[in-house]
Design an enzyme around this catalytic site. Structure first.
Site, PDB file in Angstrom:
ATOM      1  N   LYS A  43     -27.152  -1.683  15.448  1.00 61.45           N
ATOM      2  CA  LYS A  43     -26.312  -0.839  16.279  1.00 61.45           C
ATOM      3  C   LYS A  43     -25.914   0.464  15.537  1.00 61.45           C
ATOM      4  O   LYS A  43     -25.958   1.323  16.435  1.00 61.45           O
ATOM      5  CB  LYS A  43     -24.831  -1.800  16.445  1.00 61.45           C
ATOM      6  CG  LYS A  43     -25.086  -2.867  17.203  1.00 61.45           C
ATOM      7  CD  LYS A  43     -23.900  -3.875  17.412  1.00 61.45           C
ATOM      8  CE  LYS A  43     -24.280  -4.930  18.099  1.00 61.45           C
ATOM      9  NZ  LYS A  43     -23.222  -6.174  18.019  1.00 61.45           N
ATOM     10  N   GLN A  55     -17.748  -7.505  14.835  1.00 61.46           N
ATOM     11  CA  GLN A  55     -18.839  -8.182  15.174  1.00 61.46           C
ATOM     12  C   GLN A  55     -18.391  -9.576  14.966  1.00 61.46           C
ATOM     13  O   GLN A  55     -17.816  -9.955  14.071  1.00 61.46           O
ATOM     14  CB  GLN A  55     -19.980  -7.794  13.795  1.00 61.46           C
ATOM     15  CG  GLN A  55     -21.244  -8.633  14.144  1.00 61.46           C
ATOM     16  CD  GLN A  55     -22.002  -8.330  15.274  1.00 61.46           C
ATOM     17  OE1 GLN A  55     -22.209  -7.262  15.732  1.00 61.46           O
ATOM     18  NE2 GLN A  55     -22.479  -9.338  16.027  1.00 61.46           N
ATOM     19  N   ASP A  57     -16.673  -3.043  23.505  1.00 61.50           N
ATOM     20  CA  ASP A  57     -17.350  -4.408  23.781  1.00 61.50           C
ATOM     21  C   ASP A  57     -17.096  -5.157  25.175  1.00 61.50           C
ATOM     22  O   ASP A  57     -17.612  -6.006  25.691  1.00 61.50           O
ATOM     23  CB  ASP A  57     -17.154  -5.352  22.576  1.00 61.50           C
ATOM     24  CG  ASP A  57     -18.400  -5.584  21.766  1.00 61.50           C
ATOM     25  OD1 ASP A  57     -19.456  -5.596  22.050  1.00 61.50           O
ATOM     26  OD2 ASP A  57     -18.099  -6.224  20.823  1.00 61.50           O
TER      27      ASP A  57
END
Ligand code: NDP
Length: 280
Positions: free
Chosen positions: A54, A98, A121
């Site tokens: 990422k 994460q 997200d």
């Protein structure tokens, strides 16, 4: 005749090029550079790999990114304090924690603490709720990427039968919602589904998000179907999907490969959400 391959890697690259251009335009207009903070707790090797991918992608398109590595023993309060700090940081437009987090941490509370405007997200219940009522929201990255892939092949889900295998909050449930919003008739299957194969055989669009290597076989698939393989599994030292590619390729109309299908799209949509957040 083999299926047509939906080349997620190429489509994701096109999206990334467009974002790089968009960021140059934003900077020329005096806007701030989009910024993403990635929070990694512990040292799960898969999580570390995803975080580094990422960050590399951010750098490539011109997004400022910073990584916050916390030890596995970090307390809930320490993690929440970091989120609060990032919520208030004007350089940061998107925050990504994460997952999965170590078992002693309350994932739900952490996700809820991310300000909905920085929730790139799309996991915060505010954004999940907005998505469900079809209101503007950051869409969760993997389902948003899947919809882009379906659009890229000019396939209209309206009136089609879609079957989603898997009901996780990050893939199964949201992709079912997005397909429903595009007027597909959607069935969600899971580990308690009675006759999974019969359900799959009816699907014009089949999305496999199960986490079981090569579970979906060619004789589960309706001829001509669009097959989206979300799975990322390791088998015999290779990365394979939830779909047995060779047999399904003989029957389906379109298929996403693993690797090179949904995975690159997930990252491209994360970058897109971050740029949208900064451009607000
Ligand atoms: P989860 O483990 O959270 O969910 C798996 C789902 O599959 C559950 O709903 C489970 O049912 C269902 N399931 C498991 N076994 C069976 C079975 N034998 N028959 C029917 N249903 C079954 O997984 P995720 O949704 O997080 O991820 C799914 C896959 O996608 C994984 O391989 C993951 O690595 C990959 N992934 C890929 C991404 C990408 O960018 N390409 C992003 C995110 C995930 P039940 O609810 O009843 O337990």
């Amino acid at each position: 005749m083999p299926a047509q391959i939906i080349d997620g890697k190429r489509i994701a690259q096109q999206i990334r090029s467009g974002l790089a251009q968009k960021i140059l335009e934003m900077l020329a207009q005096g806007k701030t550079r989009p910024g993403l903070a990635v929070v990694l707790v512990g040292d799960n090797p898969a999580s570390k790999l995803y975080v580094s991918m990422k960050q590399k992608a951010c750098k490539e398109v011109g997004i400022y990114s910073e990584e916050h590595r916390l030890p596995a023993e970090v307390t809930q309060d320490q993690l929440l304090a970091l989120i609060d700090e990032l919520n208030g940081d004007p350089k940061i437009h998107g925050i990504l924690v994460q997952l999965p987090l170590p078992a002693h941490l309350d994932e739900e509370e952490v996700i809820m603490r991310i300000h909905p405007d920085k929730d790139v997200d799309g996991f915060n219940p505010v954004n999940v709720g907005k998505m469900c009522i079809g209101s503007r929201a950051y869409l969760p990255c993997t389902p948003a990427g899947i919809m882009k892939l379906i659009d890229t092949i000019n396939y209209d889900p309206a009136g089609k039968k879609a079957v989603v295998i898997g009901r996780s909050n990050i893939v199964g449930k949201p992709i079912a919602q997005l397909l429903l919003q595009r007027d597909a008739t959607v069935t969600i299957c899971h580990s308690k589904t009675k006759d999974l194969v019969a359900e799959c055989r009816q699907a014009d669009i089949l999305v496999a998000a199960v986490g079981q290597p090569e579970m979906v076989k060619g004789d589960w698939v309706k001829p001509g179907a669009v097959v989206i393989d979300v799975g990322i599994n390791r088998r015999d030292g290779k990365t394979v999907g939830d779909v047995e590619f060779d047999s399904v390729n003989e029957v389906a109309g379109w298929i996403t490969p693993v690797p090179g299908g949904v995975g690159p799209m997930t990252i491209a949509m994360l970058l897109t959400n971050t740029v949208v957040a900064a451009d607000k």
